[in-house]
Design a protein around this motif. Sequence first.
Motif, PDB file in Angstrom:
ATOM      1  N   GLY A  66       0.826  -1.199   0.000  1.00 27.26           N
ATOM      2  CA  GLY A  66       0.000   0.000   0.000  1.00 27.26           C
ATOM      3  C   GLY A  66       0.861   1.250   0.000  1.00 27.26           C
ATOM      4  O   GLY A  66       2.025   1.221   0.410  1.00 27.26           O
ATOM      5  N   ARG A  67       0.295   2.325  -0.469  1.00 27.43           N
ATOM      6  CA  ARG A  67       0.992   3.612  -0.487  1.00 27.43           C
ATOM      7  C   ARG A  67       0.445   4.476   0.643  1.00 27.43           C
ATOM      8  O   ARG A  67      -0.731   4.385   0.993  1.00 27.43           O
ATOM      9  CB  ARG A  67       0.773   4.300  -1.820  1.00 27.43           C
ATOM     10  N   PRO A  68       1.283   5.333   1.207  1.00 24.18           N
ATOM     11  CA  PRO A  68       0.805   6.201   2.288  1.00 24.18           C
ATOM     12  C   PRO A  68      -0.400   7.032   1.837  1.00 24.18           C
ATOM     13  O   PRO A  68      -0.396   7.608   0.754  1.00 24.18           O
ATOM     14  CB  PRO A  68       2.001   7.108   2.588  1.00 24.18           C
ATOM     15  N   GLY A  69      -1.437   7.024   2.635  1.00 24.79           N
ATOM     16  CA  GLY A  69      -2.629   7.799   2.357  1.00 24.79           C
ATOM     17  C   GLY A  69      -3.571   7.180   1.329  1.00 24.79           C
ATOM     18  O   GLY A  69      -4.587   7.767   0.997  1.00 24.79           O
ATOM     19  N   GLU A  70      -3.229   5.999   0.841  1.00 21.40           N
ATOM     20  CA  GLU A  70      -4.061   5.346  -0.167  1.00 21.40           C
ATOM     21  C   GLU A  70      -5.203   4.606   0.522  1.00 21.40           C
ATOM     22  O   GLU A  70      -4.985   3.812   1.423  1.00 21.40           O
ATOM     23  CB  GLU A  70      -3.203   4.362  -0.971  1.00 21.40           C
ATOM     24  N   GLY A  71      -6.421   4.843   0.076  1.00 23.63           N
ATOM     25  CA  GLY A  71      -7.577   4.164   0.644  1.00 23.63           C
ATOM     26  C   GLY A  71      -7.757   2.773   0.047  1.00 23.63           C
ATOM     27  O   GLY A  71      -7.060   2.383  -0.892  1.00 23.63           O
ATOM     28  N   ASP A  72      -8.717   2.052   0.592  1.00 21.57           N
ATOM     29  CA  ASP A  72      -8.989   0.692   0.119  1.00 21.57           C
ATOM     30  C   ASP A  72      -9.376   0.653  -1.356  1.00 21.57           C
ATOM     31  O   ASP A  72      -8.924  -0.222  -2.098  1.00 21.57           O
ATOM     32  CB  ASP A  72     -10.096   0.039   0.952  1.00 21.57           C
ATOM     33  N   GLU A  73     -10.216   1.582  -1.782  1.00 19.79           N
ATOM     34  CA  GLU A  73     -10.655   1.588  -3.183  1.00 19.79           C
ATOM     35  C   GLU A  73      -9.495   1.856  -4.134  1.00 19.79           C
ATOM     36  O   GLU A  73      -9.367   1.205  -5.171  1.00 19.79           O
ATOM     37  CB  GLU A  73     -11.756   2.617  -3.393  1.00 19.79           C
ATOM     38  N   GLY A  74      -8.654   2.808  -3.791  1.00 27.04           N
ATOM     39  CA  GLY A  74      -7.497   3.126  -4.627  1.00 27.04           C
ATOM     40  C   GLY A  74      -6.516   1.965  -4.694  1.00 27.04           C
ATOM     41  O   GLY A  74      -5.990   1.637  -5.764  1.00 27.04           O
ATOM     42  N   TYR A  75      -6.277   1.342  -3.537  1.00 24.17           N
ATOM     43  CA  TYR A  75      -5.380   0.189  -3.496  1.00 24.17           C
ATOM     44  C   TYR A  75      -5.919  -0.957  -4.336  1.00 24.17           C
ATOM     45  O   TYR A  75      -5.195  -1.552  -5.136  1.00 24.17           O
ATOM     46  CB  TYR A  75      -5.180  -0.285  -2.053  1.00 24.17           C
ATOM     47  N   THR A  76      -7.208  -1.261  -4.176  1.00 24.27           N
ATOM     48  CA  THR A  76      -7.809  -2.369  -4.916  1.00 24.27           C
ATOM     49  C   THR A  76      -7.747  -2.118  -6.417  1.00 24.27           C
ATOM     50  O   THR A  76      -7.409  -3.017  -7.187  1.00 24.27           O
ATOM     51  CB  THR A  76      -9.265  -2.591  -4.461  1.00 24.27           C
ATOM     52  N   ALA A  77      -8.038  -0.904  -6.852  1.00 26.41           N
ATOM     53  CA  ALA A  77      -7.984  -0.580  -8.282  1.00 26.41           C
ATOM     54  C   ALA A  77      -6.565  -0.725  -8.814  1.00 26.41           C
ATOM     55  O   ALA A  77      -6.342  -1.289  -9.891  1.00 26.41           O
ATOM     56  CB  ALA A  77      -8.497   0.835  -8.512  1.00 26.41           C
ATOM     57  N   ARG A  78      -5.574  -0.238  -8.073  1.00 23.06           N
ATOM     58  CA  ARG A  78      -4.167  -0.337  -8.502  1.00 23.06           C
ATOM     59  C   ARG A  78      -3.718  -1.792  -8.535  1.00 23.06           C
ATOM     60  O   ARG A  78      -3.070  -2.231  -9.490  1.00 23.06           O
ATOM     61  CB  ARG A  78      -3.281   0.480  -7.560  1.00 23.06           C
ATOM     62  N   MET A  79      -4.077  -2.564  -7.521  1.00 22.05           N
ATOM     63  CA  MET A  79      -3.695  -3.970  -7.472  1.00 22.05           C
ATOM     64  C   MET A  79      -4.339  -4.736  -8.627  1.00 22.05           C
ATOM     65  O   MET A  79      -3.679  -5.551  -9.277  1.00 22.05           O
ATOM     66  CB  MET A  79      -4.097  -4.606  -6.145  1.00 22.05           C
ATOM     67  N   ASN A  80      -5.608  -4.478  -8.908  1.00 22.66           N
ATOM     68  CA  ASN A  80      -6.284  -5.157 -10.015  1.00 22.66           C
ATOM     69  C   ASN A  80      -5.624  -4.846 -11.351  1.00 22.66           C
ATOM     70  O   ASN A  80      -5.496  -5.733 -12.202  1.00 22.66           O
ATOM     71  CB  ASN A  80      -7.766  -4.793 -10.055  1.00 22.66           C
ATOM     72  N   ARG A  81      -5.193  -3.586 -11.546  1.00 21.81           N
ATOM     73  CA  ARG A  81      -4.482  -3.241 -12.789  1.00 21.81           C
ATOM     74  C   ARG A  81      -3.184  -4.022 -12.902  1.00 21.81           C
ATOM     75  O   ARG A  81      -2.849  -4.548 -13.967  1.00 21.81           O
ATOM     76  CB  ARG A  81      -4.193  -1.737 -12.842  1.00 21.81           C
ATOM     77  N   LEU A  82      -2.428  -4.118 -11.800  1.00 21.89           N
ATOM     78  CA  LEU A  82      -1.164  -4.850 -11.820  1.00 21.89           C
ATOM     79  C   LEU A  82      -1.378  -6.334 -12.110  1.00 21.89           C
ATOM     80  O   LEU A  82      -0.636  -6.931 -12.893  1.00 21.89           O
ATOM     81  CB  LEU A  82      -0.428  -4.680 -10.483  1.00 21.89           C
ATOM     82  N   VAL A  83      -2.378  -6.927 -11.505  1.00 24.49           N
ATOM     83  CA  VAL A  83      -2.672  -8.348 -11.725  1.00 24.49           C
ATOM     84  C   VAL A  83      -3.121  -8.572 -13.168  1.00 24.49           C
ATOM     85  O   VAL A  83      -2.667  -9.518 -13.822  1.00 24.49           O
ATOM     86  CB  VAL A  83      -3.717  -8.860 -10.718  1.00 24.49           C
ATOM     87  N   ASP A  84      -3.974  -7.690 -13.696  1.00 27.41           N
ATOM     88  CA  ASP A  84      -4.413  -7.812 -15.089  1.00 27.41           C
ATOM     89  C   ASP A  84      -3.225  -7.715 -16.046  1.00 27.41           C
ATOM     90  O   ASP A  84      -3.133  -8.475 -17.019  1.00 27.41           O
ATOM     91  CB  ASP A  84      -5.444  -6.744 -15.435  1.00 27.41           C
ATOM     92  N   GLU A  85      -2.302  -6.790 -15.771  1.00 22.86           N
ATOM     93  CA  GLU A  85      -1.105  -6.659 -16.606  1.00 22.86           C
ATOM     94  C   GLU A  85      -0.239  -7.913 -16.530  1.00 22.86           C
ATOM     95  O   GLU A  85       0.301  -8.365 -17.541  1.00 22.86           O
ATOM     96  CB  GLU A  85      -0.294  -5.435 -16.179  1.00 22.86           C
ATOM     97  N   LEU A  86      -0.118  -8.480 -15.340  1.00 21.38           N
ATOM     98  CA  LEU A  86       0.667  -9.701 -15.179  1.00 21.38           C
ATOM     99  C   LEU A  86       0.070 -10.832 -15.999  1.00 21.38           C
ATOM    100  O   LEU A  86       0.781 -11.508 -16.755  1.00 21.38           O
ATOM    101  CB  LEU A  86       0.742 -10.108 -13.706  1.00 21.38           C
ATOM    102  N   TRP A  87      -1.249 -11.054 -15.885  1.00 24.01           N
ATOM    103  CA  TRP A  87      -1.880 -12.145 -16.635  1.00 24.01           C
ATOM    104  C   TRP A  87      -1.778 -11.916 -18.133  1.00 24.01           C
ATOM    105  O   TRP A  87      -1.569 -12.856 -18.900  1.00 24.01           O
ATOM    106  CB  TRP A  87      -3.334 -12.323 -16.212  1.00 24.01           C
TER     107      TRP A  87
END
Length: 61
Positions: free
Chosen positions: A21-42
Motif C-alpha cells: 500500500g501507499r501512504p494515504g491510499e484508501g482501500d478503493e485506490g489500493y484495490t484498483a491499482r492492485m487489479n491493474r497490476l494483476v491484469d497486466e501480469l496475466w
Amino acid sequence: MLLSHYGDWHSVLNKFPHTPGRPGEGDEGYTARMNRLVDELWARLRAAGARGAGIADCQRI
C-alpha cells in the motif's frame, strides 16, 4: 512469533504479486491499482504463452 502483515503473506501464498500500500491510499485506490497490476501480469503471461505455468516457473517476461 512472527509478526507480519496478513495481506503481504496472503498475496505471496496465493501466487499474486506483492503490492504494498501507499501512504494515504484508501482501500478503493489500493484495490484498483492492485487489479491493474494483476491484469497486466496475466496479459504478459498469456502473451508469453505461459498462462498455465506457475509464476515461479516463468523467467523474466
